[in-house]
Design a protein around this motif. Sequence first.
Motif, mmCIF file in Angstrom:
data_model
loop_
_atom_site.group_PDB
_atom_site.id
_atom_site.type_symbol
_atom_site.label_atom_id
_atom_site.label_comp_id
_atom_site.label_asym_id
_atom_site.label_seq_id
_atom_site.Cartn_x
_atom_site.Cartn_y
_atom_site.Cartn_z
ATOM 1 N N VAL A 231 0.825 -1.218 0.000
ATOM 2 C CA VAL A 231 0.000 0.000 0.000
ATOM 3 C C VAL A 231 0.857 1.265 0.000
ATOM 4 C CG1 VAL A 231 -2.056 -1.012 1.015
ATOM 5 C CG2 VAL A 231 -0.280 -0.102 2.521
ATOM 6 N N SER A 232 2.136 1.097 -0.308
ATOM 7 C CA SER A 232 3.018 2.261 -0.381
ATOM 8 C C SER A 232 3.015 2.849 -1.783
ATOM 9 C CB SER A 232 4.448 1.867 -0.004
ATOM 10 O OG SER A 232 5.046 1.105 -1.060
ATOM 11 N N GLU A 233 3.506 4.068 -1.900
ATOM 12 C CA GLU A 233 3.612 4.713 -3.206
ATOM 13 C C GLU A 233 4.581 3.966 -4.116
ATOM 14 O OE1 GLU A 233 4.701 8.730 -2.435
ATOM 15 O OE2 GLU A 233 2.708 9.306 -1.714
ATOM 16 N N GLU A 234 5.537 3.253 -3.542
ATOM 17 C CA GLU A 234 6.534 2.531 -4.334
ATOM 18 C C GLU A 234 5.910 1.435 -5.198
ATOM 19 O OE1 GLU A 234 9.159 1.066 -1.368
ATOM 20 O OE2 GLU A 234 10.388 2.883 -1.331
ATOM 21 N N ASN A 235 4.792 0.876 -4.758
ATOM 22 C CA ASN A 235 4.156 -0.217 -5.499
ATOM 23 C C ASN A 235 3.259 0.357 -6.590
ATOM 24 O OD1 ASN A 235 2.928 -2.559 -6.421
ATOM 25 N ND2 ASN A 235 1.463 -2.601 -4.736
ATOM 26 N N SER A 236 3.811 0.519 -7.762
ATOM 27 C CA SER A 236 3.049 1.131 -8.855
ATOM 28 C C SER A 236 2.540 0.133 -9.894
ATOM 29 C CB SER A 236 3.913 2.175 -9.572
ATOM 30 O OG SER A 236 5.066 1.564 -10.129
ATOM 31 N N HIS A 237 3.144 -1.074 -9.985
ATOM 32 C CA HIS A 237 2.804 -1.965 -11.094
ATOM 33 C C HIS A 237 2.467 -3.409 -10.718
ATOM 34 C CE1 HIS A 237 4.200 1.351 -13.567
ATOM 35 N NE2 HIS A 237 3.738 0.709 -14.621
#
Length: 259
Positions: A231-237
């Motif tokens: 659920v962090s911004e790092e997980n985009s794909h």
Amino acid sequence: MSRTIVVTGAASGIGKTTAELLQSRGDTVIGVDLKGTDVNVDLTTPEGRTALVDQVRELSGGSIDGILAVAGLAHPIPATVGVNFFGMVATLEGLRPLLAGSDAPRAAGVASMASLHPSDDELVAAMTAGDEAAALARAEVLAGDGATGQLIYGSTKKAFAQWIRRNAPTDDWAAAGIPLNAIAPGVIVTPMTAPLLETEEGREQIRAGVPMPLNGFAEAIVPARLLAWLVSEENSHLCGQVVFIDGGSDAVIRGDSTW
């Protein structure tokens, strides 16, 4: 930047540990459970699921950044179906509109490596069809026998994992910019599993069904860290993935049969 994350099952186990981890990183957490949290509801009931959405909307001001559907049961009873599948789905679907205002909306739930264990086809089919009455009726039948009752938990986790796979790439989720995924833990040391792990005999019995060659049973912080990343911004794909954080159970049980 502080994010607002909803965590169900926040009063104990993986949910509690995840909520505490997110808060330690500066995020705002709206905890959900039967009692002792910000939103106290029963996710086995339609009324509880509606109250969840209404109360989260009020507490958040109508906008959240992430959903972590963690609440679950492991008992061989119909209520496990209500929480582990229909409660999970209602949480994710009900709160999804509140993600619309986030610059980086994220959602994840908790499946289990038990989804690899034997399941009941009729129960899984009822859950897949969204027929809660039929699913509860089938679970009632299964619960009447000690052997078949053990199929309930794995069936709920299999159906939920499949729901994640089917829905993550759709317009409601992927096309809306929301990564939807799940984790599948092995044996996690929590109050729910503690009675099973009290004796060496119990631990050996668990190891027989859940082989974990990498570092053995895990503390709750292990899946909590993965959920926090999802659920962090790092997980985009990452989209529609059921990530087995199980010490190697999936690799031992399925080998290369998934390819």
